[in-house]
Design an enzyme around this catalytic site. Sequence first.
Site, PDB file in Angstrom:
ATOM      1  N   SER A  31       0.805  -1.310   0.110  1.00 23.62           N
ATOM      2  CA  SER A  31      -0.098  -0.115  -0.299  1.00 23.62           C
ATOM      3  C   SER A  31       0.894   1.406   0.244  1.00 23.62           C
ATOM      4  O   SER A  31       0.655   2.246  -0.534  1.00 23.62           O
ATOM      5  CB  SER A  31      -1.058   0.169   1.071  1.00 23.62           C
ATOM      6  OG  SER A  31      -1.958  -0.995   1.140  1.00 23.62           O
ATOM      7  N   GLU A 387      -7.937  -7.102   4.732  1.00 20.80           N
ATOM      8  CA  GLU A 387      -6.956  -7.831   4.151  1.00 20.80           C
ATOM      9  C   GLU A 387      -6.507  -9.034   5.126  1.00 20.80           C
ATOM     10  O   GLU A 387      -5.900 -10.034   4.563  1.00 20.80           O
ATOM     11  CB  GLU A 387      -5.718  -7.201   3.516  1.00 20.80           C
ATOM     12  CG  GLU A 387      -5.768  -6.411   2.503  1.00 20.80           C
ATOM     13  CD  GLU A 387      -5.838  -7.203   1.158  1.00 20.80           C
ATOM     14  OE1 GLU A 387      -5.080  -7.926   0.948  1.00 20.80           O
ATOM     15  OE2 GLU A 387      -7.017  -7.065   0.458  1.00 20.80           O
TER      16      GLU A 387
END
Length: 500
Positions: A31, A387
């Site tokens: 990310s 996630e």
Amino acid sequence: MGAVTAAARPWTAPVATGPVVSALSLPGSKSMTARALVLSALATGPSRIVRPLHARDTTLMAAALRSLGASINTAGTTAGSATDLPKAPAAPDASTGISANGPATTSAATTSAATNDPIRTDAANRSARTGTASGAASGAASGANAESAVWTIEPGPLRGPATVDVGLAGTVMRFAPPVAALADGTVTFDGDPHARNRPLRPIVEALRSLGVVIDSDGGGLPLVVRGTGAVAGGEAVIDASGSSQFVSGLLLSAPRFSKGLVLRHEGPPVPSAPHLRMTTHMLRAAGAVVDENVPDVWVVEHGQLAGRDWVIEPDLSGAAPFFAAAMVTGGAVTLAGWPRESWQPVGILVDLLTRMGAEVSQDDDGLTVRGTGVLHGIRADLSEVSELTPVIAALAALADSSSSLRGVAHIRGHETDRIAALARELGKVGAGVTEFHDGLDIAPGPLRSAVFETYADHRMAHAAAVIGLVAEGVELSDVACTSKTLPEFPELWAGLVTGS
């Protein structure tokens, strides 16, 4: 473009014969790497990304931005000595020890990064702490030597024509179209076959409302962005309940919009709030002025983004299966180089693992998870850390009581429908699973061997590997899908487990 995926690689998960005890140095956060690439490509000067994740998703992002005009070198140069690495000012309100969600957002939400910048590392300490693992496993480095890898980015004029392969990466398919809207020319997007099923319409409609011309049947891939070299910006409304990436993708490019952006979310809650905080923080670190004081409203002013050094933290989601290995086997796993203050949701992970029976601590060596010989079921809302759902679900299937996991309806639109996939595959190996629209109830049962379908989804592969620690004969249909975020996963995992 759908033919670019790696060939399937069946793989039998190794069974642990004793406690897993290891210290690991894992690659950088996907990310953070993706956001750093976009902000660097949109900046006014050169940037470096230190310790990036070198995996399929991030190399696809680099290729996308390169095709639009940025010069990006991902050849794996090194930072040299520890003193060569960037140091930045301390975070505002930074706490010591394990922080719940990273440093708190400042009350003056328009603060820019010049004075508030926790993207940094104690370079000397991290360089001294190279990760080693017991047995055959050694500290992993994505590509070559992740501890000192450096990517360099030189921004250039954005232009088409260009063709972008998004693979199966949500970051590429949602972060790159707003950049393409700023380009002068036509940019075509497509990806792996399943990428066409992943939600994209909200960001397409938001860009159209800002005056961007986009050709797309149904609001998804394939699509064509017909850029004119500028985006007017202004106000837009979006339903980002399907993914926080819809918001992040627009915000990252918003400083380059002529009028900036006022983005308002209308709909069910936006999931993965820590990722939104990461986006706004990194924007400020690049010099953007961002106001997020009003819930579900983000205001980004027009302005220049500065080139800079980005130091990437180890990937927390990627560490989750290794922490799970410690819990399942009664061992201990340390993630080396973990910063004292993080912009990843480490506090939420610590709370989940502790409630399931682990002991978690942090010191100068890193973040350590220890198994205690017990593994409890849990009732948890995973909306902010979706996630982690596959690994938490795998732990739940091995626990001493039932679990209820909720708040993750949006993961049906991830690499696969993760809720349906977990229900199906955990059921195969013996768990009793009830599927709900936004989660799962999981009742542990007698384990059995099975072929565990991974659905080209790296997180499903992680779940299967955790189950395989104690269940013999768990064969993954394809472990090559782990190349999405950690190409070395099969070898690292096998070394870690056989070293037990």
